[in-house]
Scaffold this motif. Sequence first.
Motif, mmCIF file in Angstrom:
data_model
loop_
_atom_site.group_PDB
_atom_site.id
_atom_site.type_symbol
_atom_site.label_atom_id
_atom_site.label_comp_id
_atom_site.label_asym_id
_atom_site.label_seq_id
_atom_site.Cartn_x
_atom_site.Cartn_y
_atom_site.Cartn_z
ATOM 1 N N PHE A 120 0.854 -1.182 0.000
ATOM 2 C CA PHE A 120 0.000 0.000 0.000
ATOM 3 C C PHE A 120 0.898 1.243 0.000
ATOM 4 C CE2 PHE A 120 -3.156 2.667 2.673
ATOM 5 C CZ PHE A 120 -3.729 3.201 1.520
ATOM 6 N N VAL A 121 0.873 2.011 -1.092
ATOM 7 C CA VAL A 121 1.644 3.249 -1.178
ATOM 8 C C VAL A 121 0.920 4.294 -0.338
ATOM 9 C CG1 VAL A 121 2.706 4.948 -2.699
ATOM 10 C CG2 VAL A 121 2.355 2.607 -3.504
ATOM 11 N N TYR A 122 1.507 4.645 0.796
ATOM 12 C CA TYR A 122 0.826 5.454 1.809
ATOM 13 C C TYR A 122 1.888 6.120 2.666
ATOM 14 C CZ TYR A 122 -2.116 6.397 5.914
ATOM 15 O OH TYR A 122 -2.785 7.004 6.962
ATOM 16 N N PRO A 123 1.671 7.329 3.179
ATOM 17 C CA PRO A 123 0.465 8.169 3.161
ATOM 18 C C PRO A 123 0.388 9.013 1.883
ATOM 19 C CG PRO A 123 2.142 9.197 4.491
ATOM 20 C CD PRO A 123 2.730 7.894 4.029
ATOM 21 N N GLU A 124 -0.525 9.954 1.885
ATOM 22 C CA GLU A 124 -0.656 10.830 0.731
ATOM 23 C C GLU A 124 0.652 11.586 0.508
ATOM 24 O OE1 GLU A 124 -4.011 13.382 1.083
ATOM 25 O OE2 GLU A 124 -5.484 11.757 1.139
ATOM 26 N N GLY A 125 1.043 11.683 -0.761
ATOM 27 C CA GLY A 125 2.319 12.293 -1.096
ATOM 28 C C GLY A 125 3.453 11.293 -1.199
ATOM 29 N N ALA A 126 3.205 10.020 -0.825
ATOM 30 C CA ALA A 126 4.238 8.989 -0.913
ATOM 31 C C ALA A 126 4.413 8.549 -2.363
ATOM 32 C CB ALA A 126 3.867 7.803 -0.030
ATOM 33 N N ARG A 127 5.465 7.780 -2.609
ATOM 34 C CA ARG A 127 5.730 7.272 -3.950
ATOM 35 C C ARG A 127 6.318 5.867 -3.862
ATOM 36 N NH1 ARG A 127 11.421 10.260 -5.695
ATOM 37 N NH2 ARG A 127 12.275 10.413 -3.583
ATOM 38 N N ALA A 128 6.145 5.131 -4.953
ATOM 39 C CA ALA A 128 6.760 3.813 -5.092
ATOM 40 C C ALA A 128 7.572 3.849 -6.381
ATOM 41 C CB ALA A 128 5.709 2.710 -5.125
ATOM 42 N N ALA A 129 8.682 4.577 -6.343
ATOM 43 C CA ALA A 129 9.505 4.745 -7.529
ATOM 44 C C ALA A 129 10.512 3.618 -7.645
ATOM 45 C CB ALA A 129 10.222 6.094 -7.472
ATOM 46 N N SER A 130 10.937 3.374 -8.872
ATOM 47 C CA SER A 130 12.013 2.421 -9.155
ATOM 48 C C SER A 130 11.738 1.063 -8.503
ATOM 49 C CB SER A 130 13.344 3.013 -8.697
ATOM 50 O OG SER A 130 14.426 2.260 -9.172
ATOM 51 N N ALA A 131 12.539 0.685 -7.492
ATOM 52 C CA ALA A 131 12.374 -0.626 -6.850
ATOM 53 C C ALA A 131 11.004 -0.791 -6.218
ATOM 54 C CB ALA A 131 13.458 -0.822 -5.791
ATOM 55 N N GLY A 132 10.368 0.306 -5.772
ATOM 56 C CA GLY A 132 9.033 0.218 -5.199
ATOM 57 C C GLY A 132 8.000 -0.269 -6.190
ATOM 58 N N THR A 133 8.171 0.057 -7.476
ATOM 59 C CA THR A 133 7.239 -0.424 -8.505
ATOM 60 C C THR A 133 7.306 -1.940 -8.630
ATOM 61 O OG1 THR A 133 7.538 1.660 -9.710
ATOM 62 C CG2 THR A 133 6.605 -0.192 -10.932
ATOM 63 N N TYR A 134 8.504 -2.497 -8.586
ATOM 64 C CA TYR A 134 8.648 -3.955 -8.647
ATOM 65 C C TYR A 134 7.998 -4.616 -7.437
ATOM 66 C CZ TYR A 134 12.188 -3.113 -12.284
ATOM 67 O OH TYR A 134 12.845 -2.720 -13.423
ATOM 68 N N MET A 135 8.131 -3.996 -6.252
ATOM 69 C CA MET A 135 7.489 -4.552 -5.068
ATOM 70 C C MET A 135 5.974 -4.567 -5.216
ATOM 71 S SD MET A 135 9.556 -3.224 -1.684
ATOM 72 C CE MET A 135 8.253 -3.888 -0.655
ATOM 73 N N LEU A 136 5.394 -3.487 -5.757
ATOM 74 C CA LEU A 136 3.940 -3.449 -5.982
ATOM 75 C C LEU A 136 3.506 -4.573 -6.906
ATOM 76 C CD1 LEU A 136 2.935 0.306 -6.391
ATOM 77 C CD2 LEU A 136 2.039 -1.311 -4.731
ATOM 78 N N TYR A 137 4.260 -4.797 -7.960
ATOM 79 C CA TYR A 137 3.905 -5.847 -8.912
ATOM 80 C C TYR A 137 4.035 -7.238 -8.288
ATOM 81 C CZ TYR A 137 3.117 -3.346 -13.312
ATOM 82 O OH TYR A 137 2.572 -2.584 -14.317
ATOM 83 N N ALA A 138 4.919 -7.403 -7.310
ATOM 84 C CA ALA A 138 5.142 -8.729 -6.726
ATOM 85 C C ALA A 138 4.089 -9.100 -5.694
ATOM 86 C CB ALA A 138 6.527 -8.783 -6.085
ATOM 87 N N CYS A 139 3.480 -8.109 -5.029
ATOM 88 C CA CYS A 139 2.552 -8.408 -3.935
ATOM 89 C C CYS A 139 1.219 -8.948 -4.461
ATOM 90 C CB CYS A 139 2.312 -7.157 -3.102
ATOM 91 S SG CYS A 139 3.734 -6.679 -2.106
ATOM 92 N N HIS A 140 0.522 -9.699 -3.604
ATOM 93 C CA HIS A 140 -0.775 -10.254 -3.965
ATOM 94 C C HIS A 140 -1.805 -9.149 -4.168
ATOM 95 C CE1 HIS A 140 1.433 -13.378 -1.707
ATOM 96 N NE2 HIS A 140 0.849 -14.226 -2.531
ATOM 97 N N VAL A 141 -1.683 -8.065 -3.388
ATOM 98 C CA VAL A 141 -2.582 -6.916 -3.514
ATOM 99 C C VAL A 141 -1.716 -5.677 -3.677
ATOM 100 C CG1 VAL A 141 -4.341 -5.506 -2.409
ATOM 101 C CG2 VAL A 141 -4.356 -7.993 -2.090
ATOM 102 N N ALA A 142 -2.008 -4.864 -4.697
ATOM 103 C CA ALA A 142 -1.313 -3.603 -4.913
ATOM 104 C C ALA A 142 -2.327 -2.479 -4.762
ATOM 105 C CB ALA A 142 -0.667 -3.568 -6.299
#
Length: 473
Positions: A120-142
């Motif tokens: 969960f990309v949180y709180p407001e104003g947070a980001r999932a850049a670079s390596a964070g994008t791969y983590m989002l894709y790997a999780c069961h829920v993004a």
Amino acid sequence: MFRRLQHPLASSQGLNCYLARLLGLLLAVLLILPGPSYSEPQPQSQSQSQSPAPVLRLEVSGAIGPGVSDYLTRTMARAAEQTERPQLLLITLDTPGGLVSSLRDINQAILASPIPVACFVYPEGARAASAGTYMLYACHVAAMAPATSLGAATPVQLGPPGGQDQKESSEPSDMERKILNDAIAYIRTLAQLRGRNADWGEKAVREAATATASEALELGVIDLVAANPRALLDALDGRKFTLGAEVHTLNTRGAPLVDASPDWRAKFINTITNPNVAYVLMLLGVYGLLLEFYSPGFGVSGVVGAICLLLAMFALQMLPVSYAGGALLLLGIGLLVAESLVPSFGILGFGGIVAFVLGSIFLIDSEIDAFRIAWPVILTFTLASFIFFLVVLTFVLKNRRRAPVTGLEAMVGQQALVLGGFPGEGEVMFMGERWNGHSSVPLAPGDLVRVDGIEGLVLELSPMNKPKGEQNE
């Protein structure tokens, strides 16, 4: 003959013993310390049998490195071993990116987890850049909160040099193409596994594309947009996931949210694996041991230097270290030492400073700003190193040139009291003992004489009231 210099703290045996015990205790604690502190859910009583299982919340804030990887993998492994497992692992994410090796370790733990993992990309104003994008894709829920973003997953060393347009830059090398294609294959594999938009994932890697929370939901990159973790859990209630041969149905509405934020061990590892901290620890360790070698005696400088060097080695083995950078750094320190010992008119010192600076720059092999040694730190320690070797080593050399205080050399030049005899053989009182002496000039009892040398157990003597050069006139 080199003389042993007594370290001013070498006789502090109690302090040395205390520091040694403290070091042993620290290492023992680090080895046996359990994972992040959260309570294992207790077996439910009959009256509570219908209450939902808890959700374990993990937090990632900052660059993804060895400390974050250790924290997440240990926490997920420990949660899987609990008798009463949490029904969901919720990772709140806010990161600018991180190291590929750490990311791969985290994603392997997510893919192997017997418990569903939600990112969960949180709180407001947070980001999932670079390596964070791969983590989002790997999780069961993004999922993402409003006013957050993700993307820009291109390996940083493949970006256009100097900010130029890609069309104006030279063609990528074979190695760069291999890295890029490997990253594309990796994110497409994760997208296909979780049923997400593989084409946009490739675009995020190849073209550094980014998306807001609403755009990512529309593109099929994420599953949900939620305002906060509790709203996300309410939206996930009733969802089913197949992990291995088991089907997990989430019952997250009203489920207790257990915090498993990083404990002090994870924070400690994250601190020392900061390249700036590891760099400082390494230099303090080297300087402490050098100071101990110059001034023998198991003192505080040796104990502190050994502790710092061991911590630095532990941190550096988790970071992308360049062996060429480390060799240049050690060469620079060696040349600065040589400049203090051998007169070279500044040539060795200048070469040592150049090697020291270049080694500091190349020590960490990473293009990510969060994992590079900061320029102010490099310049500060370069100046400090130069001053350290000028002051400390000059002081040591002065100590070595001082007159000896023990041994035969310390007896020459001292005075003795004539007891009888002479010229020729006689007896004198020297250092509270009777000695045989020899003098070629007459000496009367009670005269003070100077010891010019020692042959066996016989002192060579001369009168104190005559210069030594006039004795044979």
